[in-house]
Design a protein around this motif. Structure first.
Motif, mmCIF file in Angstrom:
data_model
loop_
_atom_site.group_PDB
_atom_site.id
_atom_site.type_symbol
_atom_site.label_atom_id
_atom_site.label_comp_id
_atom_site.label_asym_id
_atom_site.label_seq_id
_atom_site.Cartn_x
_atom_site.Cartn_y
_atom_site.Cartn_z
ATOM 1 N N VAL A 15 0.856 -1.198 0.000
ATOM 2 C CA VAL A 15 0.000 0.000 0.000
ATOM 3 C C VAL A 15 0.884 1.238 0.000
ATOM 4 C CG1 VAL A 15 -1.704 1.322 1.337
ATOM 5 C CG2 VAL A 15 -1.924 -1.165 1.147
ATOM 6 N N THR A 16 1.901 1.226 0.890
ATOM 7 C CA THR A 16 2.818 2.369 0.986
ATOM 8 C C THR A 16 3.543 2.587 -0.338
ATOM 9 O OG1 THR A 16 3.114 1.880 3.319
ATOM 10 C CG2 THR A 16 4.733 3.337 2.323
ATOM 11 N N ARG A 17 4.038 1.502 -0.924
ATOM 12 C CA ARG A 17 4.750 1.618 -2.205
ATOM 13 C C ARG A 17 3.841 2.209 -3.291
ATOM 14 N NH1 ARG A 17 7.420 -3.945 -1.408
ATOM 15 N NH2 ARG A 17 9.449 -3.351 -0.563
ATOM 16 N N ALA A 18 2.594 1.769 -3.285
ATOM 17 C CA ALA A 18 1.640 2.260 -4.302
ATOM 18 C C ALA A 18 1.455 3.769 -4.169
ATOM 19 C CB ALA A 18 0.297 1.548 -4.150
ATOM 20 N N ILE A 19 1.318 4.220 -2.922
ATOM 21 C CA ILE A 19 1.121 5.656 -2.691
ATOM 22 C C ILE A 19 2.353 6.437 -3.137
ATOM 23 C CG2 ILE A 19 0.832 7.441 -0.921
ATOM 24 C CD1 ILE A 19 -0.821 5.347 0.695
ATOM 25 N N VAL A 20 3.502 5.996 -2.641
ATOM 26 C CA VAL A 20 4.742 6.729 -2.925
ATOM 27 C C VAL A 20 5.061 6.723 -4.415
ATOM 28 C CG1 VAL A 20 7.254 6.779 -2.535
ATOM 29 C CG2 VAL A 20 5.700 6.276 -0.638
ATOM 30 N N ALA A 21 4.963 5.560 -5.020
ATOM 31 C CA ALA A 21 5.353 5.445 -6.433
ATOM 32 C C ALA A 21 4.451 6.266 -7.339
ATOM 33 C CB ALA A 21 5.330 3.980 -6.853
ATOM 34 N N THR A 22 3.141 6.172 -7.132
ATOM 35 C CA THR A 22 2.238 6.888 -8.040
ATOM 36 C C THR A 22 2.287 8.392 -7.794
ATOM 37 O OG1 THR A 22 0.421 6.451 -6.519
ATOM 38 C CG2 THR A 22 0.611 4.983 -8.426
ATOM 39 N N PHE A 23 2.422 8.761 -6.507
ATOM 40 C CA PHE A 23 2.515 10.194 -6.212
ATOM 41 C C PHE A 23 3.793 10.759 -6.822
ATOM 42 C CE2 PHE A 23 4.093 13.769 -3.776
ATOM 43 C CZ PHE A 23 2.984 14.607 -3.776
ATOM 44 N N ALA A 24 4.901 10.016 -6.617
ATOM 45 C CA ALA A 24 6.196 10.493 -7.113
ATOM 46 C C ALA A 24 6.190 10.608 -8.628
ATOM 47 C CB ALA A 24 7.309 9.556 -6.657
ATOM 48 N N LYS A 25 5.571 9.628 -9.277
ATOM 49 C CA LYS A 25 5.523 9.629 -10.746
ATOM 50 C C LYS A 25 4.770 10.879 -11.237
ATOM 51 C CE LYS A 25 4.045 6.847 -14.643
ATOM 52 N NZ LYS A 25 3.095 5.832 -15.047
ATOM 53 N N GLN A 26 3.622 11.110 -10.604
ATOM 54 C CA GLN A 26 2.801 12.270 -11.004
ATOM 55 C C GLN A 26 3.524 13.575 -10.678
ATOM 56 O OE1 GLN A 26 -1.564 12.451 -10.232
ATOM 57 N NE2 GLN A 26 -1.013 14.268 -9.039
ATOM 58 N N PHE A 27 4.080 13.630 -9.474
ATOM 59 C CA PHE A 27 4.723 14.876 -9.035
ATOM 60 C C PHE A 27 5.922 15.188 -9.930
ATOM 61 C CE2 PHE A 27 7.060 17.683 -6.078
ATOM 62 C CZ PHE A 27 6.027 18.559 -5.753
ATOM 63 N N GLN A 28 6.676 14.140 -10.255
ATOM 64 C CA GLN A 28 7.849 14.337 -11.112
ATOM 65 C C GLN A 28 7.429 14.874 -12.479
ATOM 66 O OE1 GLN A 28 10.282 10.829 -11.559
ATOM 67 N NE2 GLN A 28 12.105 12.068 -11.868
ATOM 68 N N SER A 29 6.333 14.338 -12.978
ATOM 69 C CA SER A 29 5.858 14.787 -14.285
ATOM 70 C C SER A 29 5.392 16.245 -14.230
ATOM 71 C CB SER A 29 4.703 13.879 -14.728
ATOM 72 O OG SER A 29 4.051 14.455 -15.824
ATOM 73 N N TYR A 30 4.723 16.598 -13.117
ATOM 74 C CA TYR A 30 4.125 17.934 -13.040
ATOM 75 C C TYR A 30 5.027 18.984 -12.380
ATOM 76 C CZ TYR A 30 -0.187 16.456 -15.114
ATOM 77 O OH TYR A 30 -1.122 16.019 -16.017
#
Lengths: 265, 266
Positions: A15-30
């Motif tokens: 669950v933690t990995r899912a949150i961190v990975a998807t947030f980081a991916k989006q944040f990095q893009s934006y």
């Protein structure tokens, strides 16, 4: 032990990995976007939605946990939103149920209108960083605004002595100040002596909606102002809790942004 | 001793309000034996549209609590002023410093014959900072030319106190939008509004005030039942200009003397 396992077997670490990975991916893009909007109230959401519908990469920064600003409720904490004609056309466009109260005046349920506006912005492709507070502007050549410096909102609530948390910067082709009466981005430019901010005038509800839409636009190279921030930026009479102008101001901000982005291309 | 009688009154109409100019002309001729000429455009002037829009933008009051505030207009403000000028349509809620506008209009009308009493009729909302540093909206600002503001006629004299009490309560409750039309209708007879037929009648008084300023340097009268009364309340304005609609004895005499002198000069 439950009689039946309803949910899939996923551990806490996943669950933690899912949150961190998807947030980081989006944040990095934006970290780099076409348009960065500060403030997710009605005008910011409206501007974001209209821009995202035109395939503009939009990122909205919101200092609160919740999106929508004051659009959830009307005056005196009563959750009915009123708009004067032609504000109801936005209700219609978004599929928000409304009724005519009197000639030229329309009413909608706050929760329905606000949630629909947020959903419409999300559907259009807008991405958000909530619990994120605007800290400063990024400026480039000729003092053009080219992004914002942001931090986690909770950091601001702690004593500086114990929280030396540096902010991070987001770059964008354009910034929209939709921070309400605070006009936080404009004020920051004011602190740097790049713009003079007079503050909003006395309450003058009757016709200031027109003015607010009229003065929505580029206040400084790279910076568009919309919503209540317009009244602060241009020293216009302040308004009461009326929302038609917020929605139309958001629309106009998007139109202005599109024109500027087109020129940049 | 004779007074400085103008050859005629020239009114530059910059307003979109429906005014019965025929009635105004009859009033001016009937009372002062002067011709009232209505002009739509300012005379050709050295000021370009660009200069003019900048001057209007600079004349805006952005902070009514700070009389000394200076500001450089933002490009959008200048663009909006250009739009107002080209379309002859201003926003009646923007507030302008009346003294700055007086200087601007004086500059614009400088080329004109100084023997005329010149008046600018505008929809712009004007005000001045008084000695107490408080900002006051104005219906008329006397000078060369004098400026009469339609928005000022509507907004400057205060409405009945009950109107504001009711309005404030409804604003706090978030119900003003819904109830505004009803409240305005309730007070309709007690204040002048935009599109109000009584505006023509009120203008008769303000043109008289501009004229009295021109030749007597004193445009006002303390008598409530006089067209020269400087009304601070809408109900006084309606009383002096609509219900009474005449000059007090003293000023009626001045008007009569003016006519005699004028005939003698002719």
């Amino acid at each position: 032990m439950p009689k039946k396992n309803i949910f899939a077997k996923v551990g806490e670490k996943e669950v933690t990995r899912a949150i961190v990975a998807t947030f980081a991916k989006q944040f990095q893009s934006y970290v780099d976007s076409d348009c960065l909007i500060i403030g997710a109230g009605p005008s910011g959401l409206m501007a974001g939605m209209e821009l995202a519908k035109k395939k503009v990469k939009v990122f909205i920064v919101e200092r609160n946990n919740y999106l929508g600003g004051g659009f959830w409720i009307g005056g005196y904490l009563m959750n009915k939103l009123t708009v004067r004609e032609p504000g109801q056309l936005v209700f219609k466009q978004l599929g928000i149920p409304y009724e005519q109260y009197s000639k030229g005046l329309y009413v909608a349920d706050g929760p329905h209108a606000c949630s629909r506006l947020i959903a419409s912005a999300c559907d259009a492709g807008v991405k958000f960083a909530n619990m994120t507070i605007f800290d400063d502007v990024v400026v480039r050549e000729d003092n053009r605004v080219a992004g914002a410096v942001v931090n986690w909102t909770p950091v601001t609530a702690l004593p500086r002595e114990i929280t030396c948390v540096d902010p991070v910067a987001l770059e964008s082709k354009l910034v929209i100040d939709a921070t309400g009466h605070d006009a936080a981005v404009v004020r920051k430019l004011g602190e740097r002596g790049l713009i003079k901010v007079p503050g909003f005038g006395a309450m003058w509800v009757e016709r200031s909606e027109d003015l607010l839409v009229e003065y929505t636009g580029e206040a400084h190279p790279g910076l568009i102002v919309c919503g209540m921030a317009v009244t602060t930026t241009f020293g216009l009479p302040r308004m009461g809790p009326t929302f038609g102008a917020m929605l139309l101001s958001g629309k106009k901000a998007a139109e202005t942004a599109l024109k500027i982005l087109k020129k940049k291309r | 001793m004779g007074v400085d009688i103008p050859r005629k009154i020239v009114l530059y109409n910059q307003s979109r309000e429906k005014v019965d100019f025929k009635k105004l002309k009859e009033f001016v001729w009937g009372n002062f034996a002067l011709k009232l000429e209505i002009r739509q455009n300012f005379p050709a002037n050295k000021l370009s549209i660009k200069d003019l829009t900048l001057e209007f933008a600079k004349s805006r009051v952005r902070d009514i609590n700070n009389p000394l505030a200076k500001h450089s207009p933002l490009p959008l403000e200048i663009a909006n002023e250009e739009h107002y000028l080209k379309n002859n349509k201003v926003n009646p809620n923007l507030i302008y410093d009346a003294l700055k506008l007086l200087l601007l209009f004086e500059k614009l009308l400088k080329v004109e014959d100084p023997g005329n009493c010149q008046i600018v009729l505008t929809d712009r909302l004007l005000g001045t900072f008084a000695d107490d540093s408080r900002f006051h909206l104005r219906s008329i600002v006397c000078g060369y030319p004098s400026i009469i503001s339609i928005s000022g006629i509507v907004e400057a004299p205060a409405r009945p106190k009950e109107f504001y009490l009711i309005k404030n309560r409804l604003v706090l409750l978030g119900l003003w939008e819904q109830e505004e039309d009803n409240v305005r209708a309730r007070f309709k007879s007690r204040f002048i509004d935009f599109g109000d037929k009584r505006i023509t009648e009120v203008l008769k008084g303000f043109i008289s005030q501009a004229l009295f300023f021109y030749f007597a340097k004193n445009p006002f009268c303390e008598e409530r039942a006089c067209r020269l009364f400087n009304s601070h309340w809408q109900e006084d304005l309606i009383y002096s200009q609509v219900k009474t609609g005449r000059f007090c004895k003293k000023h009626a005499r001045s008007v009569k003397n003016l006519l005699i002198q004028e005939r003698m000069e002719k």
